[in-house]
Design a protein around this motif. Structure first.
Motif, PDB file in Angstrom:
ATOM      1  N   CYS A 141      -4.710   6.039  -0.459  1.00 30.05           N
ATOM      2  CA  CYS A 141      -3.681   5.014  -0.371  1.00 30.05           C
ATOM      3  C   CYS A 141      -2.648   5.255  -1.756  1.00 30.05           C
ATOM      4  O   CYS A 141      -3.923   5.413  -3.113  1.00 30.05           O
ATOM      5  N   MET A 149      -9.402   3.727   0.071  1.00 29.62           N
ATOM      6  CA  MET A 149      -8.845   3.587   0.381  1.00 29.62           C
ATOM      7  C   MET A 149      -8.302   5.051   1.336  1.00 29.62           C
ATOM      8  O   MET A 149      -7.040   5.485   0.573  1.00 29.62           O
ATOM      9  N   HIS A 185       1.083  -1.864  -0.084  1.00 31.46           N
ATOM     10  CA  HIS A 185      -0.096   0.025   0.269  1.00 31.46           C
ATOM     11  C   HIS A 185       1.110   1.487   0.133  1.00 31.46           C
ATOM     12  O   HIS A 185       1.696   1.153   0.221  1.00 31.46           O
ATOM     13  N   HIS A 211      -9.157   0.523  -4.129  1.00 40.25           N
ATOM     14  CA  HIS A 211      -7.968   0.886  -3.861  1.00 40.25           C
ATOM     15  C   HIS A 211      -8.420   1.921  -3.688  1.00 40.25           C
ATOM     16  O   HIS A 211      -7.863   2.970  -2.635  1.00 40.25           O
ATOM     17  N   GLU A 251      -0.375   3.107  -3.812  1.00 35.84           N
ATOM     18  CA  GLU A 251       0.113   2.389  -4.499  1.00 35.84           C
ATOM     19  C   GLU A 251      -1.181   1.204  -4.697  1.00 35.84           C
ATOM     20  O   GLU A 251      -1.371   0.505  -3.941  1.00 35.84           O
ATOM     21  N   TYR A 252      -1.553   0.772  -5.228  1.00 40.85           N
ATOM     22  CA  TYR A 252      -2.048   0.391  -6.631  1.00 40.85           C
ATOM     23  C   TYR A 252      -2.349  -1.034  -5.171  1.00 40.85           C
ATOM     24  O   TYR A 252      -1.199  -1.878  -5.324  1.00 40.85           O
ATOM     25  N   CYS A 253      -3.708  -1.318  -4.799  1.00 40.47           N
ATOM     26  CA  CYS A 253      -3.881  -2.205  -4.188  1.00 40.47           C
ATOM     27  C   CYS A 253      -5.264  -3.205  -4.527  1.00 40.47           C
ATOM     28  O   CYS A 253      -6.010  -4.089  -4.158  1.00 40.47           O
TER      29      CYS A 253
HETATM   30 CU   LIG Z   1      -4.034   1.113  -2.605  1.00 38.83          CU
END
Ligand SMILES: [Cu+2]
Ligand code: HEM
Ligand SMILES: [Cu+2]
Lengths: 564, 179
Positions: B161, B172, B126, B169, B163-165
């Motif tokens: 967030c 978040m 993340h 995403h 960072e691609y999660c």
């Molecule tokens: Cu993310």
């Protein structure tokens, strides 16, 4: 093996039959991937444009994964294979070593590329091209990339083999031409890179089929960027070679100093392997000492190399123009350059955009502490659209205006549109990069579907300027897609409908490159030294922008929360 | 003659390098050294350096520590999901969990106090992106990163967030209060 050699009547270049076919197929495959990548680019940009927001979230991430893979890996790699065969077989006028292996490599890359795309479009592999573990894609996503890598490695091996053939058959005397030398550095870096890639992708593939239980997420990032970063170095070495090639073909420019240019290529090999560090600057698992050492010692020598090329390429052009008599003032040589020739205009925009936008933003982004201001923001794709797109892609596009008549023996159709295409694409893409960096400076995230955070328990309003930047991203992105699409239309249209050109004489043995006469080298050596004051001014302008922008970012950093 | 032919001077490496080129190489080198020294200078005198303190951990271990911290320091709950608002003791340790797709809990800090914020992920990568301050730190599963932070201004801050999660995403979003 029996083969034939064709001497192009326009350029005097000599094409061996097998190498010529391979170059054509690789270039065409590259263009087709660019087409797929361009369609995905349009969908991505129309989704990130807040006023439009075209795709739903799942499709957006799927399409963005495809965009990264098809552009960064497939379009670029296929075209680079063509560049390697050109720089070896064509420039050295020799037969291609083991063409069968080269074809095997080509088909592996094709099959691998299609396999990975199938995985992506099936929908279970929206993991982005970085595929950070423990997020998992379908096994054939990794398998396809591995096949592409093996295929590329075979192509690189054929390139090395061809250099040996040329040496053995004595098709040239003395040292390799600078362009071939540049391609050689790209190929050496590619070898390391692909090995790092194997080191991470094979375990990841095994993990995806259940044979390995776990891969450390930090270790993955470190080794993956050994692949991901170094492969950008291949691109830089390749497009710098293309710049030199263009300068040589259009102006008859010779390097200001062979020694300096070669030394700069050598620096790429020596110092780029470890620069993967600058992708990990905001990671927990590495110490500050490791980060500083890797970014400075290893990266700044590579930066120095690019600064050298950034000087010697325009310097070579200036010197050649001044020898032709364009000696008035600082910039007559540049004003009188063939701005209507897309081979030149594209190359020059590529040079300027890569240096001023891509280069400076990359170094700032790669500074240990400053990275915290930009890591994973929209700044990052902004930066690399001014390296791998206005730098590499535009250089490849512009050299294609030369290759279509010479290699495919077709005249370019619609010459007026050919003239404007590099401006349309180069300028809109440069502005796109800038506004993306602007949005990133304001904090906007990359790879993010919704600036309104729908479904989140809280609200956060981005500043109005961020929305403005994203709107401009949308507008210039669409123009860039039109510029790129125009190039594809022109190239494919010319291949299909362009006037056929005379192929020239075909012989069954190569004509060696004539040896340099004593007299010629005496001329090159002695009194013909010309100064390059215009290039000096441009270089100083770059330096001043660089220094200012660098310190402005330290200023920004000093204003955020205290961290230690 | 040109870059696509073998060098016309076979002994090209013996050709002298022009003054201007030397000067530019020198400038590029010196500039590289200045940038190198700048990073070290900032480590000594600068006030924004990313912490070096990190430990290997596991999601279970980190969650246990975070739950203990939350149980001991919660001051109220907010939103429909009853997310705890946790007042981090001045100068003390705070824990922030990144997981699909939430930052947990809400932290409450005081301006001018220094906190040790422990960051880790329960699942994927993340990105801790504090807005509108714009500080961005990678959060990686299996690693506990201890970042010392001193807020310099009061307000309500968002943790995006970046960072691609996965599919959630974009939702978040976390929160930090600075009083
Ligand atoms: Cu993310
Ligand atoms: C033709 C016009 C193009 C447009 C309008 C465009 C637009 C974009 C945008 C807006 C993003 C960021 C998406 C996000 O992070 O949310 C992106 C990502 C990216 N683009 Fe492009 N692009 C274009 C061409 C290219 C080309 C030619 C290349 C490579 C040679 C390229 C390589 C990439 C890569 C590697 C990413 C990162 C994907 C990721 O984050 O996983 N793009 N592009
Ligand atoms: Cu997340």
């Amino acid at each position: 093996m029996a083969t034939t050699y064709r001497t192009c009547p326009v350029s005097g270049l000599q094409f061996e039959d097998q190498a010529e076919k391979l170059m054509r197929w690789n270039a065409v495959a590259g263009v087709l991937w660019l087409l797929v990548g361009g369609i995905t680019a349009l969908l991505v940009i129309l989704t990130r444009w807040p006023a439009i927001k075209l795709l739903p979230a799942d499709q957006f991430y799927l399409i963005l994964t495809a965009h990264g893979i098809d552009m960064l890996i497939l379009w670029i790699l296929f075209f680079e294979m063509a560049v390697l065969y050109f720089a070896s077989s064509t420039l050295l006028r020799c037969r291609l070593a083991t063409p069968k292996i080269a074809w095997l490599g080509f088909w592996l890359m094709v099959i691998g590329g299609i396999t990975t795309n199938i995985a992506i479009f099936q929908g279970e592999s929206s993991v982005m091209f970085t595929s950070y573990v423990p997020m998992q894609a379908a096994p054939h996503f990794y398998l396809g990339i591995i096949l592409v890598a093996v295929g590329a490695l075979l192509g690189v091996a054929v390139f090395f083999g061809t250099l040996v053939v040329a040496k053995k058959d004595r098709t040239y005397q003395g040292s390799l031409p600078l362009v071939t030398f540049g391609a050689l550095t790209a190929a050496i870096i590619a070898t390391f890179t692909i090995l790092a890639g194997a080191g991470i992708l094979i375990p990841t593939f095994l993990w995806s089929v259940g044979l390995i239980k776990e891969i450390d997420a930090q270790l993955y990032r470190m080794v993956w960027w050994g692949l991901g970063h170094s492969s950008q170095q291949i691109n830089v070495a390749a497009h710098v070679s293309v710049w030199y090639l263009t300068a040589a073909v259009i102006f008859g420019a010779k390097p200001l100093s062979e020694k300096v240019s070669r030394f700069a290529f050598l620096l790429y090999i020596l110092f780029l392997q470890l620069a993967s560090a600058h992708h990990l600057l905001s990671d927990p698992g590495m110490s500050a000492e490791w980060k500083v050492l890797n970014t400075s010692y290893f990266m700044y020598f590579a930066v120095m190399a690019s600064m050298i090329h950034g000087f010697t390429v325009p310097g070579a052009i200036e010197a050649a123009q001044r020898r032709k008599g364009y000696t008035n003032g600082l910039f007559e040589w540049l004003r009188k350059a063939p701005w209507g020739n897309p081979v030149f205009s594209g190359m020059f925009i590529s040079l300027v955009s890569f240096g001023f936008l891509g280069g400076i933003s990359g170094v700032v982004l790669g500074t240990e502490q400053i990275n915290m201001l930009m890591h994973n923001t929209f700044y990052v794709p902004g930066h690399f659209h001014t390296t791998v797109v206005t730098g590499t892609t535009l250089a490849f596009m512009s050299i294609t205006y030369l290759l279509v008549p010479v290699l495919f023996r077709r005249e370019m159709i619609l010459p007026k549109l050919c003239q404007i295409q590099p401006y349309l694409f180069g300028i809109s893409m440069s502005v796109l990069g800038l506004v993306m960096m602007g949005a990133g400076t304001l904090g906007v995230s990359r790879r993010h579907w919704d600036m309104a955070f729908s479904g989140a328990p809280f609200q956060y309003e981005w500043p109005g300027a961020a929305y403005l930047m994203m709107g401009l991203t949308g507008i210039f992105g669409v123009i860039a897609v039109i510029g790129g699409g125009l190039w594809i239309l022109l190239v494919v249209g010319s291949l299909l409908f362009g006037r056929k050109l005379d192929g020239g004489k075909v012989a069954d043995r190569p004509t060696p490159i004539p040896a340099n006469t004593q007299a010629a080298s005496a001329v090159a050596h002695g009194s013909d030294h010309v100064g390059v004051p215009g290039t000096v001014v441009l270089a100083l302008l770059l330096l001043v922008s660089f220094v200012l922008y660098y310190f402005v970012n330290w200023k920004y950093l000093s204003e955020v929360w205290l961290l230690s | 003659m040109s870059a696509i032919l073998p060098p016309s001077d076979r002994l090209w490496w013996k050709q002298p390098i022009d003054k201007v080129e030397w000067a530019w190489i020198g400038i590029a080198f010196v500039w590289g050294m200045i940038m190198f020294v700048m990073m070290i200078y900032w480590h000594i005198y600068g006030k924004q350096n990313l912490s070096n303190e990190a430990y290997k951990t596991s999601p279970e271990m980190f969650a246990a520590k975070a739950e203990k911290f939350i149980a001991e320091n919660t001051v109220r709950t907010e939103t429909e999901q009853q997310i705890p608002v946790v007042k981090v003791p001045a100068g003390g340790d705070g824990y922030l969990i990144a997981r699909l797709w939430a930052w947990y809990p809400i932290l409450e800090l005081e301006k001018g106090q220094t906190y040790k914020i422990h960051l880790s992920s329960m699942d994927y990568n993340h990105g801790f992106s504090l807005q509108p301050v714009n500080i961005n730190i990678q959060v990686i599963p299996g690693y506990e990163h201890v970042v010392k932070m001193t807020p310099t201004k009061e307000g309500t801050y968002a943790i995006v967030c970046n960072e691609y999660c996965g599919i959630g995403h974009h939702s978040m979003l976390g929160r930090i209060y600075v009083k």
